[in-house]
Design an enzyme around this catalytic site. Structure first.
Site, PDB file in Angstrom:
ATOM      1  N   ARG A 164       8.150  -6.877  18.296  1.00 47.69           N
ATOM      2  CA  ARG A 164       7.272  -7.340  17.141  1.00 47.69           C
ATOM      3  C   ARG A 164       6.043  -6.198  17.174  1.00 47.69           C
ATOM      4  O   ARG A 164       5.313  -5.965  16.123  1.00 47.69           O
ATOM      5  CB  ARG A 164       6.606  -8.784  17.154  1.00 47.69           C
ATOM      6  CG  ARG A 164       5.581  -9.076  15.934  1.00 47.69           C
ATOM      7  CD  ARG A 164       5.614 -10.333  15.803  1.00 47.69           C
ATOM      8  NE  ARG A 164       5.722 -11.291  16.924  1.00 47.69           N
ATOM      9  CZ  ARG A 164       4.875 -11.690  17.730  1.00 47.69           C
ATOM     10  NH1 ARG A 164       3.571 -11.071  17.758  1.00 47.69           N
ATOM     11  NH2 ARG A 164       5.065 -12.116  18.820  1.00 47.69           N
ATOM     12  N   TYR A 210      -2.425  -2.056  -9.209  1.00 46.83           N
ATOM     13  CA  TYR A 210      -1.064  -2.682  -9.244  1.00 46.83           C
ATOM     14  C   TYR A 210      -1.326  -4.382  -9.352  1.00 46.83           C
ATOM     15  O   TYR A 210      -2.113  -4.698  -8.348  1.00 46.83           O
ATOM     16  CB  TYR A 210      -0.092  -2.120  -7.902  1.00 46.83           C
ATOM     17  CG  TYR A 210       0.841  -2.914  -7.883  1.00 46.83           C
ATOM     18  CD1 TYR A 210       1.966  -2.890  -8.782  1.00 46.83           C
ATOM     19  CD2 TYR A 210       1.163  -3.647  -6.775  1.00 46.83           C
ATOM     20  CE1 TYR A 210       3.126  -3.525  -8.688  1.00 46.83           C
ATOM     21  CE2 TYR A 210       2.542  -4.210  -6.563  1.00 46.83           C
ATOM     22  CZ  TYR A 210       3.406  -4.091  -7.521  1.00 46.83           C
ATOM     23  OH  TYR A 210       4.677  -4.730  -7.288  1.00 46.83           O
ATOM     24  N   ASP A 230      -6.309   2.639  -1.833  1.00 43.73           N
ATOM     25  CA  ASP A 230      -4.773   2.852  -2.118  1.00 43.73           C
ATOM     26  C   ASP A 230      -4.536   4.152  -2.876  1.00 43.73           C
ATOM     27  O   ASP A 230      -4.933   4.444  -4.044  1.00 43.73           O
ATOM     28  CB  ASP A 230      -4.112   1.799  -2.877  1.00 43.73           C
ATOM     29  CG  ASP A 230      -2.832   1.573  -3.258  1.00 43.73           C
ATOM     30  OD1 ASP A 230      -2.043   2.672  -3.064  1.00 43.73           O
ATOM     31  OD2 ASP A 230      -2.073   0.587  -3.393  1.00 43.73           O
ATOM     32  N   LYS A 257       7.395   4.364  -1.819  1.00 44.14           N
ATOM     33  CA  LYS A 257       7.338   5.165  -2.845  1.00 44.14           C
ATOM     34  C   LYS A 257       7.620   6.665  -2.528  1.00 44.14           C
ATOM     35  O   LYS A 257       8.571   7.123  -2.075  1.00 44.14           O
ATOM     36  CB  LYS A 257       5.955   4.932  -3.942  1.00 44.14           C
ATOM     37  CG  LYS A 257       5.746   3.491  -4.278  1.00 44.14           C
ATOM     38  CD  LYS A 257       6.661   2.984  -4.720  1.00 44.14           C
ATOM     39  CE  LYS A 257       6.522   1.443  -5.470  1.00 44.14           C
ATOM     40  NZ  LYS A 257       5.850   0.835  -4.693  1.00 44.14           N
TER      41      LYS A 257
HETATM   42  C1  LIG Z   1      -0.236   1.646  -6.264  1.00 48.85           C
HETATM   43  C2  LIG Z   1       0.663   0.582  -5.379  1.00 48.85           C
HETATM   44  N1  LIG Z   1       0.278  -0.242  -4.230  1.00 48.85           N
HETATM   45  C3  LIG Z   1       0.888  -0.868  -3.641  1.00 48.85           C
HETATM   46  C4  LIG Z   1       2.018  -1.587  -4.149  1.00 48.85           C
HETATM   47  C5  LIG Z   1       2.866  -2.461  -3.236  1.00 48.85           C
HETATM   48  O1  LIG Z   1       3.828  -1.849  -2.231  1.00 48.85           O
HETATM   49  P1  LIG Z   1       5.153  -2.440  -2.096  1.00 48.85           P
HETATM   50  O2  LIG Z   1       5.968  -2.747  -3.036  1.00 48.85           O
HETATM   51  O3  LIG Z   1       5.902  -1.686  -0.948  1.00 48.85           O
HETATM   52  O4  LIG Z   1       4.640  -3.574  -1.277  1.00 48.85           O
HETATM   53  C6  LIG Z   1       2.575  -0.846  -5.119  1.00 48.85           C
HETATM   54  C7  LIG Z   1       4.072  -1.287  -5.698  1.00 48.85           C
HETATM   55  O5  LIG Z   1       4.574  -0.927  -6.773  1.00 48.85           O
HETATM   56  C8  LIG Z   1       1.738   0.108  -5.894  1.00 48.85           C
HETATM   57  O6  LIG Z   1       2.241   0.692  -6.977  1.00 48.85           O
END
Ligand SMILES: Cc1ncc(COP(=O)(O)O)c(C=O)c1O
Length: 374
Positions: free
Chosen positions: A34, A87, A160, A185
């Site tokens: 873990r 998001y 982010d 992504k």
């Molecule tokens: C800008 C952004 N941050 C975070 C996330 C969340 O990522 P995950 O789907 O890998 O949990 C996304 C998902 O589309 C995103 O577009």
């Protein structure tokens, strides 16, 4: 050249001293499954190097990275400032976490820098931004928000940077304290692994790693191995995403059925000056609005072929999404509109195919779609 995948959940200690040493070292990669294996550590080291960070922590998804950062840094009674135009599931997660942990939350629109100045106070412990934002491509001036955060509080500024990738933007160099990504992504890049990662200085990452080791949202070693393989071509892929997306954004901007195009490296983007300062390329994400609202948007997306109708982004192949009904449908219409998401808006993740093919597919769909123009 290619590291072995370490599936073991337990590791034999050569002696009692070594067992105790590993138990006391939260970074240990041969203690207990873990806590992570050498595959996750290799991936974390690559991301730390790309972001100019001292350390990085990988997680089982992008949302898990956000969750671990919040768990690590906030206590009941603290204040947090976050952006509502991001998001949708990040926003929902942040609201839930703050509610459950009695953290006071101020949600602001990231568009106006004054909103940060008004929201941040001496009790603010975390400031959260997403730039470019999903799906509206709204930008946050990282340097300026960092300056305001430090002037008005001792809060940690978290960015982010999923849409930008470390190739196009390095928030830590601009004053952010933690950068995070949905590695699902561009970092993975092949639409075959769900993962997250955050990076920052040793002290902050130790706090995140501690929260992580208790909550346990770890990456599978094979997922970490796939990420190490994917990230090796990040630079090449992102160069092509940048090139293709700028051409597609320019094509869409000149198309009579398109109302508006949002792309940071288009001169028409209202925050183009910020993009030019903090990004070295515009990235692969283009957002545009067709004339005629919801029906036109859905009609267009039903007529594409090469651009696949799918919700994720950042992979090698082009995908197209209708945010109002697909990625941001959990938000009520008023919330969506507050965040700039209109019914006729489409979000395109421009892939690394030949740009002529991507454009021809969109042109064909724009011609065939039953677009309502009044
Ligand atoms: C800008 C952004 N941050 C975070 C996330 C969340 O990522 P995950 O789907 O890998 O949990 C996304 C998902 O589309 C995103 O577009």
């Amino acid at each position: 050249m290619s590291p072995p995948i370490c599936q073991s959940t337990a590791f034999e200690f050569p002696n009692t001293e070594e067992g105790a040493r590993r138990a006391a070292d939260i970074h240990a990669d041969e203690f207990y499954g873990r806590w992570g294996s050498r595959n996750e550590r290799e991936f974390e080291a690559i991301i730390a190097a790309l972001e100019g960070a001292e350390d990085a922590v990988s997680t089982s998804s992008g949302l898990a990275a956000i969750s671990m950062v919040f768990h690590a840094l906030l206590q009941p009674g603290d204040h947090c400032v976050a952006v509502h135009n991001c998001y949708s599931e990040s926003k929902i997660l942040i609201e839930e976490l703050c509610k459950q942990h009695s953290v006071e939350l101020t949600m602001i629109s990231s568009e106006d820098i004054e909103n940060y100045r008004n929201a941040i106070n001496p009790n603010t412990k975390l400031v959260y931004a997403e730039t470019p934002a999903n799906p509206t491509i709204t930008l946050v001036d990282i340097q300026e928000v960092s300056r305001i955060t430090k002037e008005q509080s001792d809060a940690i500024f978290v960015v982010d940077s999923t849409f930008a990738t470390p190739y196009n933007q390095q928030p830590l160099k601009l004053g952010a304290d933690i950068v995070l990504h949905s590695a699902t992504k561009y970092i993975g890049g092949h639409s075959d692994v769900v993962a997250g990662v955050c990076a920052g200085n040793k002290d902050l990452m130790s706090k995140v790693r501690k929260a992580f080791s208790f909550h346990g949202p770890k990456l599978d070693p094979f997922a970490a191995w796939l990420l190490c393989r994917g990230v090796r071509t990040l630079g090449l892929r992102v160069q092509k995403h940048n090139e293709n997306a700028l051409k597609i954004a320019t094509f869409l901007e000149n198309h009579p059925m398109v109302n508006k195009v949002y792309y940071p490296f288009l001169k028409s983007h209202k925050q183009h000056d910020i993009a030019a300062r903090q990004m070295t390329g515009g990235g692969g994400m283009v957002c545009f609005e067709v004339k005629g609202g919801m029906n036109s948007g859905l009609s267009l997306i039903s007529n594409v072929k090469l651009n696949k109708m799918a919700v994720s982004l950042g992979g090698y192949s082009s995908t197209i999404t209708h945010p109002a009904s697909m990625t941001h449908n959990l938000l009520p219409r008023e919330e969506r509109e507050k965040g700039g998401i209109t019914d006729g808006m489409l979000r395109l993740s421009v892939g690394i195919e030949e740009v002529e093919d991507i454009q021809a597919d969109l042109e064909n769909a724009l011609n065939q779609a039953n677009l309502v123009t009044n």
